[in-house]
Design a protein around this motif. Structure first.
Motif, PDB file in Angstrom:
ATOM      1  N   LYS A  44       4.186 -12.626  27.802  1.00 36.74           N
ATOM      2  CA  LYS A  44       3.848 -11.741  28.922  1.00 36.74           C
ATOM      3  C   LYS A  44       3.595 -10.283  28.547  1.00 36.74           C
ATOM      4  O   LYS A  44       4.219  -9.746  27.628  1.00 36.74           O
ATOM      5  CB  LYS A  44       4.989 -11.729  29.943  1.00 36.74           C
ATOM      6  N   TYR A  45       2.721  -9.694  29.316  1.00 38.13           N
ATOM      7  CA  TYR A  45       2.483  -8.243  29.307  1.00 38.13           C
ATOM      8  C   TYR A  45       3.286  -7.662  30.466  1.00 38.13           C
ATOM      9  O   TYR A  45       3.141  -8.106  31.607  1.00 38.13           O
ATOM     10  CB  TYR A  45       0.978  -8.035  29.478  1.00 38.13           C
ATOM     11  N   TRP A  46       4.153  -6.711  30.191  1.00 39.05           N
ATOM     12  CA  TRP A  46       4.925  -6.069  31.272  1.00 39.05           C
ATOM     13  C   TRP A  46       5.299  -4.663  30.804  1.00 39.05           C
ATOM     14  O   TRP A  46       6.307  -4.474  30.125  1.00 39.05           O
ATOM     15  CB  TRP A  46       6.177  -6.909  31.609  1.00 39.05           C
ATOM     16  N   GLY A  47       4.462  -3.698  31.098  1.00 35.72           N
ATOM     17  CA  GLY A  47       4.743  -2.319  30.709  1.00 35.72           C
ATOM     18  C   GLY A  47       3.544  -1.707  29.996  1.00 35.72           C
ATOM     19  O   GLY A  47       2.823  -2.404  29.284  1.00 35.72           O
ATOM     20  N   LYS A  48       3.357  -0.409  30.216  1.00 36.09           N
ATOM     21  CA  LYS A  48       2.173   0.281  29.678  1.00 36.09           C
ATOM     22  C   LYS A  48       2.584   1.389  28.720  1.00 36.09           C
ATOM     23  O   LYS A  48       3.553   2.091  28.969  1.00 36.09           O
ATOM     24  CB  LYS A  48       1.376   0.892  30.835  1.00 36.09           C
ATOM     25  N   ARG A  49       1.789   1.558  27.656  1.00 35.94           N
ATOM     26  CA  ARG A  49       2.045   2.719  26.792  1.00 35.94           C
ATOM     27  C   ARG A  49       1.284   3.935  27.290  1.00 35.94           C
ATOM     28  O   ARG A  49       1.592   5.065  26.949  1.00 35.94           O
ATOM     29  CB  ARG A  49       1.764   2.415  25.318  1.00 35.94           C
ATOM     30  N   GLY A  89      -9.565  -2.035  34.565  1.00 32.72           N
ATOM     31  CA  GLY A  89      -9.351  -2.547  35.926  1.00 32.72           C
ATOM     32  C   GLY A  89      -7.987  -3.189  36.070  1.00 32.72           C
ATOM     33  O   GLY A  89      -7.244  -2.924  37.010  1.00 32.72           O
ATOM     34  N   SER A  90      -7.633  -4.016  35.097  1.00 33.37           N
ATOM     35  CA  SER A  90      -6.341  -4.706  35.105  1.00 33.37           C
ATOM     36  C   SER A  90      -6.086  -5.231  33.697  1.00 33.37           C
ATOM     37  O   SER A  90      -6.987  -5.807  33.084  1.00 33.37           O
ATOM     38  CB  SER A  90      -6.402  -5.869  36.102  1.00 33.37           C
ATOM     39  N   GLY A  91      -4.873  -5.010  33.200  1.00 35.38           N
ATOM     40  CA  GLY A  91      -4.567  -5.385  31.819  1.00 35.38           C
ATOM     41  C   GLY A  91      -4.875  -6.840  31.526  1.00 35.38           C
ATOM     42  O   GLY A  91      -5.495  -7.173  30.509  1.00 35.38           O
ATOM     43  N   SER A  92      -4.473  -7.715  32.433  1.00 38.24           N
ATOM     44  CA  SER A  92      -4.670  -9.149  32.196  1.00 38.24           C
ATOM     45  C   SER A  92      -6.157  -9.525  32.228  1.00 38.24           C
ATOM     46  O   SER A  92      -6.547 -10.560  31.685  1.00 38.24           O
ATOM     47  CB  SER A  92      -3.882  -9.966  33.217  1.00 38.24           C
ATOM     48  N   ALA A  93      -6.996  -8.702  32.857  1.00 40.01           N
ATOM     49  CA  ALA A  93      -8.433  -8.997  32.925  1.00 40.01           C
ATOM     50  C   ALA A  93      -9.095  -8.921  31.554  1.00 40.01           C
ATOM     51  O   ALA A  93     -10.091  -9.604  31.294  1.00 40.01           O
ATOM     52  CB  ALA A  93      -9.124  -8.036  33.887  1.00 40.01           C
ATOM     53  N   ALA A  94      -8.536  -8.103  30.662  1.00 38.86           N
ATOM     54  CA  ALA A  94      -9.099  -7.989  29.308  1.00 38.86           C
ATOM     55  C   ALA A  94      -9.110  -9.357  28.628  1.00 38.86           C
ATOM     56  O   ALA A  94      -9.999  -9.666  27.832  1.00 38.86           O
ATOM     57  CB  ALA A  94      -8.276  -7.003  28.492  1.00 38.86           C
ATOM     58  N   ARG A  95      -8.108 -10.187  28.971  1.00 41.86           N
ATOM     59  CA  ARG A  95      -8.001 -11.523  28.354  1.00 41.86           C
ATOM     60  C   ARG A  95      -8.999 -12.505  28.948  1.00 41.86           C
ATOM     61  O   ARG A  95      -9.424 -13.446  28.284  1.00 41.86           O
ATOM     62  CB  ARG A  95      -6.570 -12.052  28.508  1.00 41.86           C
ATOM     63  N   SER A  96      -9.356 -12.343  30.229  1.00 37.44           N
ATOM     64  CA  SER A  96     -10.250 -13.306  30.884  1.00 37.44           C
ATOM     65  C   SER A  96     -11.699 -13.203  30.425  1.00 37.44           C
ATOM     66  O   SER A  96     -12.530 -14.021  30.812  1.00 37.44           O
ATOM     67  CB  SER A  96     -10.191 -13.150  32.411  1.00 37.44           C
ATOM     68  N   GLY A 105       3.716  -5.170  43.614  1.00 41.38           N
ATOM     69  CA  GLY A 105       2.656  -5.664  42.736  1.00 41.38           C
ATOM     70  C   GLY A 105       3.019  -5.477  41.274  1.00 41.38           C
ATOM     71  O   GLY A 105       4.001  -4.796  40.944  1.00 41.38           O
ATOM     72  N   SER A 106       2.210  -6.068  40.386  1.00 40.13           N
ATOM     73  CA  SER A 106       2.578  -6.008  38.970  1.00 40.13           C
ATOM     74  C   SER A 106       2.499  -4.583  38.405  1.00 40.13           C
ATOM     75  O   SER A 106       3.358  -4.186  37.623  1.00 40.13           O
ATOM     76  CB  SER A 106       1.772  -6.994  38.134  1.00 40.13           C
ATOM     77  N   THR A 107       1.503  -3.802  38.814  1.00 40.47           N
ATOM     78  CA  THR A 107       1.388  -2.438  38.267  1.00 40.47           C
ATOM     79  C   THR A 107       2.636  -1.616  38.608  1.00 40.47           C
ATOM     80  O   THR A 107       3.278  -1.042  37.712  1.00 40.47           O
ATOM     81  CB  THR A 107       0.140  -1.727  38.847  1.00 40.47           C
ATOM     82  N   ALA A 108       2.986  -1.590  39.888  1.00 37.87           N
ATOM     83  CA  ALA A 108       4.161  -0.808  40.306  1.00 37.87           C
ATOM     84  C   ALA A 108       5.436  -1.407  39.717  1.00 37.87           C
ATOM     85  O   ALA A 108       6.348  -0.680  39.300  1.00 37.87           O
ATOM     86  CB  ALA A 108       4.245  -0.775  41.833  1.00 37.87           C
TER      87      ALA A 108
HETATM   88  C1  DP6 Z   1       3.230 -10.793  35.037  1.00 37.30           C
HETATM   89  O1  DP6 Z   1      -2.662  -7.278  34.571  1.00 37.30           O
HETATM   90  O2  DP6 Z   1      -1.863  -7.459  36.958  1.00 37.30           O
HETATM   91  O3  DP6 Z   1       0.952 -11.441  35.127  1.00 37.30           O
HETATM   92  O4  DP6 Z   1      -2.707  -3.907  34.241  1.00 37.30           O
HETATM   93  O5  DP6 Z   1      -1.289  -3.059  36.099  1.00 37.30           O
HETATM   94  O6  DP6 Z   1      -3.298  -4.466  36.609  1.00 37.30           O
HETATM   95  P1  DP6 Z   1      -2.193  -4.163  35.630  1.00 37.30           P
HETATM   96  O7  DP6 Z   1      -1.264  -5.436  35.590  1.00 37.30           O
HETATM   97  P2  DP6 Z   1      -1.614  -6.995  35.573  1.00 37.30           P
HETATM   98  O8  DP6 Z   1      -0.197  -7.563  35.066  1.00 37.30           O
HETATM   99  C2  DP6 Z   1       0.006  -8.883  34.713  1.00 37.30           C
HETATM  100  C3  DP6 Z   1       1.461  -9.144  34.631  1.00 37.30           C
HETATM  101  C4  DP6 Z   1       1.844 -10.598  34.446  1.00 37.30           C
HETATM  102  C5  DP6 Z   1       1.927 -10.963  32.975  1.00 37.30           C
HETATM  103  C6  DP6 Z   1       0.631 -11.176  32.251  1.00 37.30           C
HETATM  104  O9  DP6 Z   1      -0.359 -11.614  32.852  1.00 37.30           O
HETATM  105  O10 DP6 Z   1       0.638 -10.930  31.022  1.00 37.30           O
END
Ligand code: DP6
Length: 338
Positions: free
Chosen positions: A15-20, A136-143, A190-193
Motif C-alpha cells: 500500500k501507498y499511505w502518506g506523501k513526501r 491527479g491521484s497517487g494510485s492513478a500513476a499505476r493504472s 477520503g484517502s488524501t485527508a
Molecule cells: C489505500 O491514490 O486515492 O488505496 O494520491 O491522495 O489521491 P491520493 O490518494 P489515493 O490513495 C490510495 C490509497 C490506498 C492504497 C493504494 O492504492 O496504494
C-alpha cells in the motif's frame, strides 16, 4: 482533438499511505498493485474555445463542484504543458456501479490524463503519463500500466522519478480477486485527508515508511517467482499495517464496518481449512480476496453465505490505459476519425 481513453482500476498489494510532498503529490513510499481487467473508466475530453469553464459529466450527470474543481486543477497542468488556454468538456463513465464503494480515482485520473494530454496535442511517454496521472491521484500513476505495477517513491524534489513501472504484464500470472462489497455508504474520510492526518499525527508513521522497503522487495520477489503464499502474506501484512497505522492517527481513522471484520475472520477460516485465500482492504470497508483461479468458486461459495454482502465482483489482471477513439483535426486540417 476529441479523444476517448480507457483505464482500468488497480488494487495495491503493497500500500501507498502518506506523501513526501503533498503539493506535487509525491508518495512517501513505493507501492505495488495489480491492474484489474473488469473495472474501468472511459473518459472523453474535448478542449473548446466556446466553453467558459471546464465541464465534468460523471456517469451521465454533471459532477459536483468539488469533483469538477479537482478535474479543473488537473486540466490546468495539461494546459500549462501544452500552452493552450481553452477549457474542456470531460465525460467520464465507470463500468463498475457507482456507490459500490470502489475507488474510482485511480482509473479516473489515468483515463483523464491520457485523454486530456492527447486532446491537448501533447505526446507523452508512458513515464510522463504516469507522472501526470500521479498529480491527479497517487494510485492513478499505476493504472497507466497493466498487470503487476510498481510505483516508485522517487527521490528527486520535482517528482520526475516518482512514476510507476510495469513489473510483469497481465499475462504473467492469472490470479483472481473477489471484491466483496459490504457497504455503499460514503466513507468518513477520503484517502488524501486520511493519509495526511496519519502522517501528521501517528507515532508509528516513520516505522511504516521505513518498513515499506522490505515489503516491496518481498512482493517483487513473490511475483517474479509466482509464489502465491508469499504474495498473500505480504499483501495482508501491508494491508493490516496500513489500517493499524490509520487507527493510530489522532483522531483515529477506522474504515471497517462489522461485516468487514466478519469477512476477515472468514478468510482466515478458509486458510485454516487449507484453502489459500488472502485479503486486502483499501480506504473503505470492502474486502478484496486474492486467490488462485482454481479456488475462486469454492471461496465465493463459502463467503457468499455470510449475510449482508451487497455484491461480489470477480476480477483478474488487466491491461494498461489506452486511447480507444479520436476524432478531430490533424495539423493538415484533415478531419480524422479512428
Ligand atoms: C489505500 O491514490 O486515492 O488505496 O494520491 O491522495 O489521491 P491520493 O490518494 P489515493 O490513495 C490510495 C490509497 C490506498 C492504497 C493504494 O492504492 O496504494
Amino acid at each position: 482533438m476529441k479523444t476517448t481513453a480507457l483505464a482500468h482500476a488497480n488494487i495495491a498489494l503493497v500500500k501507498y499511505w502518506g506523501k513526501r510532498d503533498p503539493a506535487l503529490n509525491l508518495p512517501a513510499t513505493g507501492s505495488i498493485s495489480l491492474t484489474l481487467k473488469e473495472l474501468f473508466t472511459r473518459t472523453t475530453v474535448e478542449f473548446s474555445a466556446d466553453l467558459a469553464q471546464d465541464e465534468l459529466i460523471l456517469n451521465g450527470e454533471r459532477a459536483n463542484p468539488r469533483d469538477e474543481q479537482r478535474a479543473g486543477k488537473f486540466l490546468d497542468l495539461i494546459r500549462a504543458q501544452a500552452g493552450i488556454a481553452a477549457f474542456a468538456r470531460v465525460a467520464s463513465e465507470n463500468n463498475f456501479p457507482t456507490g459500490a464503494g470502489l475507488a474510482s480515482s485511480a482509473s479516473g485520473f489515468a483515463a483523464l490524463a491520457l485523454a486530456a494530454a492527447h486532446a491537448a496535442g501533447l505526446s507523452l511517454s508512458p513515464d510522463q503519463l504516469s507522472e501526470l496521472a500521479r498529480r491527479g491521484s497517487g494510485s492513478a500513476a499505476r493504472s497507466i500500466f497493466g498487470g503487476f505495477v510498481e510505483m516508485k517513491a522517487g527521490a528527486l524534489p520535482d517528482g520526475s522519478d516518482a512514476v510507476a513501472v510495469q513489473l510483469h504484464d497481465e499475462t504473467w500470472w492469472p490470479l483472481e480477486m473477489l471484491i466483496l462489497i459490504t457497504s455503499a455508504a460514503e466513507k468518513e474520510i477520503g484517502s488524501t485527508a486520511g493519509m495526511n492526518r496519519t502522517a501528521q499525527t501517528s507515532p508509528y508513521y516513520p516505522a511504516w515508511v521505513a518498513s515499506s522497503v522490505e515489503d516491496l522487495a518481498a512482493m517483487r520477489d513473490a511475483i517474479s517467482r509466482r509464489d502465491f503464499q508469499q504474495l498473500g502474506e505480504i499483501a495482508e501484512f501491508s494491508c493490516f499495517k496500513m489500517h493499524g497505522l490509520a487507527l493510530s492517527a489522532r483522531p483515529a481513522i477506522l474504515y471497517w464496518n462489522p461485516l468487514t471484520v466478519e469477512l476477515i475472520h472468514a478468510v482466515r477460516g478458509l486458510r485454516q481449512k487449507g484453502i489459500p485465500a488472502y485479503l486486502t482492504i483499501d480506504a473503505g470497508p470492502q474486502i478484496k480476496v486474492i486467490c488462485l483461479p482454481e479456488y475462486s468458486e469454492q471461496i465465493r461459495a463459502t463467503l457468499e453465505q455470510i449475510s449482508g454482502i451487497r455484491k461480489i465482483i470477480k476480477t483478474s489482471p488487466g491491461p494498461g490505459a489506452g486511447i480507444v477513439e479520436e476524432e478531430g483535426e490533424r495539423g493538415n486540417g484533415e478531419p480524422e476519425k479512428r
